[in-house]
Design an enzyme around this catalytic site. Structure first.
Site, PDB file in Angstrom:
ATOM      1  N   CYS A  86     -15.273   2.351 -21.613  1.00 13.97           N
ATOM      2  CA  CYS A  86     -14.531   3.609 -21.473  1.00 13.97           C
ATOM      3  C   CYS A  86     -13.385   3.478 -20.464  1.00 13.97           C
ATOM      4  O   CYS A  86     -12.847   2.388 -20.268  1.00 13.97           O
ATOM      5  CB  CYS A  86     -15.455   4.776 -21.122  1.00 13.97           C
ATOM      6  SG  CYS A  86     -14.712   6.378 -21.546  1.00 13.97           S
ATOM      7  N   ASP A 122     -20.355   9.849 -15.251  1.00 12.29           N
ATOM      8  CA  ASP A 122     -20.137  11.294 -15.404  1.00 12.29           C
ATOM      9  C   ASP A 122     -21.165  12.096 -14.631  1.00 12.29           C
ATOM     10  O   ASP A 122     -20.855  13.185 -14.144  1.00 12.29           O
ATOM     11  CB  ASP A 122     -20.152  11.671 -16.887  1.00 12.29           C
ATOM     12  CG  ASP A 122     -18.852  11.273 -17.566  1.00 12.29           C
ATOM     13  OD1 ASP A 122     -17.889  12.054 -17.482  1.00 12.29           O
ATOM     14  OD2 ASP A 122     -18.777  10.167 -18.127  1.00 12.29           O
TER      15      ASP A 122
HETATM   16  P1  RI2 Z   1     -13.790   8.363 -13.559  1.00 13.50           P
HETATM   17  C1  RI2 Z   1     -15.186   9.646 -18.517  1.00 13.50           C
HETATM   18  O1  RI2 Z   1     -15.544  10.764 -19.277  1.00 13.50           O
HETATM   19  C2  RI2 Z   1     -15.913   8.375 -18.910  1.00 13.50           C
HETATM   20  O2  RI2 Z   1     -17.222   8.603 -19.356  1.00 13.50           O
HETATM   21  C3  RI2 Z   1     -15.869   7.624 -17.597  1.00 13.50           C
HETATM   22  O3  RI2 Z   1     -16.807   6.575 -17.535  1.00 13.50           O
HETATM   23  C4  RI2 Z   1     -16.184   8.756 -16.634  1.00 13.50           C
HETATM   24  O4  RI2 Z   1     -15.470   9.882 -17.132  1.00 13.50           O
HETATM   25  C5  RI2 Z   1     -15.837   8.505 -15.202  1.00 13.50           C
HETATM   26  O5  RI2 Z   1     -14.456   8.372 -15.035  1.00 13.50           O
HETATM   27  P2  RI2 Z   1     -14.497  11.568 -20.246  1.00 13.50           P
HETATM   28  O6  RI2 Z   1     -13.850  12.655 -19.433  1.00 13.50           O
HETATM   29  O7  RI2 Z   1     -14.171   9.642 -12.874  1.00 13.50           O
HETATM   30  O8  RI2 Z   1     -13.508  10.570 -20.800  1.00 13.50           O
HETATM   31  O9  RI2 Z   1     -14.316   7.170 -12.837  1.00 13.50           O
HETATM   32  O10 RI2 Z   1     -15.367  12.173 -21.323  1.00 13.50           O
HETATM   33  O11 RI2 Z   1     -12.311   8.269 -13.845  1.00 13.50           O
END
Ligand code: RI2
Length: 335
Positions: free
Chosen positions: A146, A215
């Site tokens: 991700c 998350d």
């Molecule tokens: P940072 C994202 O969720 C991903 O799951 C990623 O691993 C997590 O947030 C943490 O990201 P989404 O908003 O806070 O894309 O480290 O569903 O940037």
């Protein structure tokens, strides 16, 4: 630097100023995504709202701010950074409201706490990079999943230290956030390779570490992160590859202390098949959960801005930071 209306200078904001309703829509549609970013975006929107909201009495003003916070909190259910960020901002205003502050006192407290949250969140990502990079060895091959700012902070810092790392990014279907990670790391000068999600097991054979973002963290130390993370962790476990999670402490999900489960967001099915394909295959059903749970046994440690936290120490950390949670504020009759 830009000049504000009152003539003061301020650092450039990470996000443009938007209304609470616009922020809600942007969060819901994932135009702003990433757990840390959505928390900062919501905190900024709430601070901006608090700055301009008009009311005759403190009670009326505080009611408006609380409703705005509630609206922002409800935009995405799984990433706990969103309610935690909003709650942190409300904690500042609430303290002023309960001690009999005027509208202006509560306004200032809320606006200041919002800006504190944003700057401490940005600092946390930087500190996580510094701490996590110490655990990266020269020439390490890292696999990631991700798009996580906190995880990338570790890789960028390791690169800055001249550790000569190589990173494999998986695509992360269905929304392909891995492409964004690959583009960012490659532009930073890191040796980066994009793989499809199903190439994870083949690739793990040549990896030294898996580094992912977060998350939500549950009371037993489990990780809730983008769908597919638990597959990466299982494969890393099988291959005896260390699995590190980069996580700011506002990703602790305090409601799991009270026995609640993390609500896993189910997103629109058009993220996995087009409307046309669905029309041609009317008997096919769809599931699109966007997060999964990695058990604590598969996690070596969390890298937080407060230091390295093994999954077994999450409970103590939650107790230490509980005062900022929504539950603590409700218990004190503050909601
Ligand atoms: P940072 C994202 O969720 C991903 O799951 C990623 O691993 C997590 O947030 C943490 O990201 P989404 O908003 O806070 O894309 O480290 O569903 O940037």
């Amino acid at each position: 630097m830009e000049t504000l209306k009152d003539g003061k200078e301020a650092s450039k904001q990470e996000f443009p100023s938007v209304s609470v309703e616009q922020a809600y829509d942007d969060l819901k549609a994932m135009r702003v995504h990433g757990a840390g970013r959505i928390a900062r975006f919501a905190a900024q929107a709430l601070g901006d709202y608090a700055k301009d909201a008009k009311a005759r009495t403190s009670k009326e003003y505080w009611g408006l701010v609380l409703r705005a916070g509630e609206r922002l909190r409800s935009a995405r259910p799984t990433a706990v950074s969103l309610p935690n960020g909003v709650n942190y901002v409300l904690y500042g205003g609430r303290t002023s409201f309960e001690s009999g502050g005027s509208v202006e006192d509560i306004r200032n407290a809320t606006v200041n706490t919002a800006s504190d949250f944003v700057s401490s969140s940005l600092d946390a990502v930087k500190i996580i990079g510094e701490i996590g990079a110490k655990r990266v060895k020269n020439g390490d091959v890292i696999i990631t999943h991700c798009n996580s700012e906190a995880a990338m902070s570790i890789m960028k810092k390791a690169h800055d230290l001249g550790k000569g790392i190589k990173v494999y990014c998986d695509e992360t279907r269905p929304k392909f956030q891995g492409h964004k990670t690959a583009a960012t790391l490659a532009a930073y000068g890191i040796d980066t390779t994009l793989i499809c999600d199903s190439a994870c097991r083949v690739t793990m054979g040549s990896a030294d570490k898996a580094v992912v973002g977060c998350d939500a963290i549950t009371v037993n130390g489990a990780l809730v992160n983008k769908i597919g993370t638990s597959q990466v962790a299982t494969i890393a476990h099988e291959a005896r590859v260390n699995f590190l999670v980069a996580a700011e402490t506002y990703k602790l999900d305090f409601k799991t202390l009270a026995g609640e489960l993390v609500d896993i967001e189910e997103r629109d099915h058009t993220e996995i098949a087009s409307k046309e394909w669905m029309a041609h295959n009317p008997k096919v059903k769809f599931n699109n959960p966007v997060f999964d749970v990695t058990p604590p046994e598969y996690i070596d440690f969390y890298v937080t801005e407060k230091g390295i936290v093994p999954p077994g120490a999450v409970f103590s950390l939650m107790k230490e930071l509980y005062q900022y949670s929504e539950g603590a504020q409700a218990t004190q009759g503050r909601s």
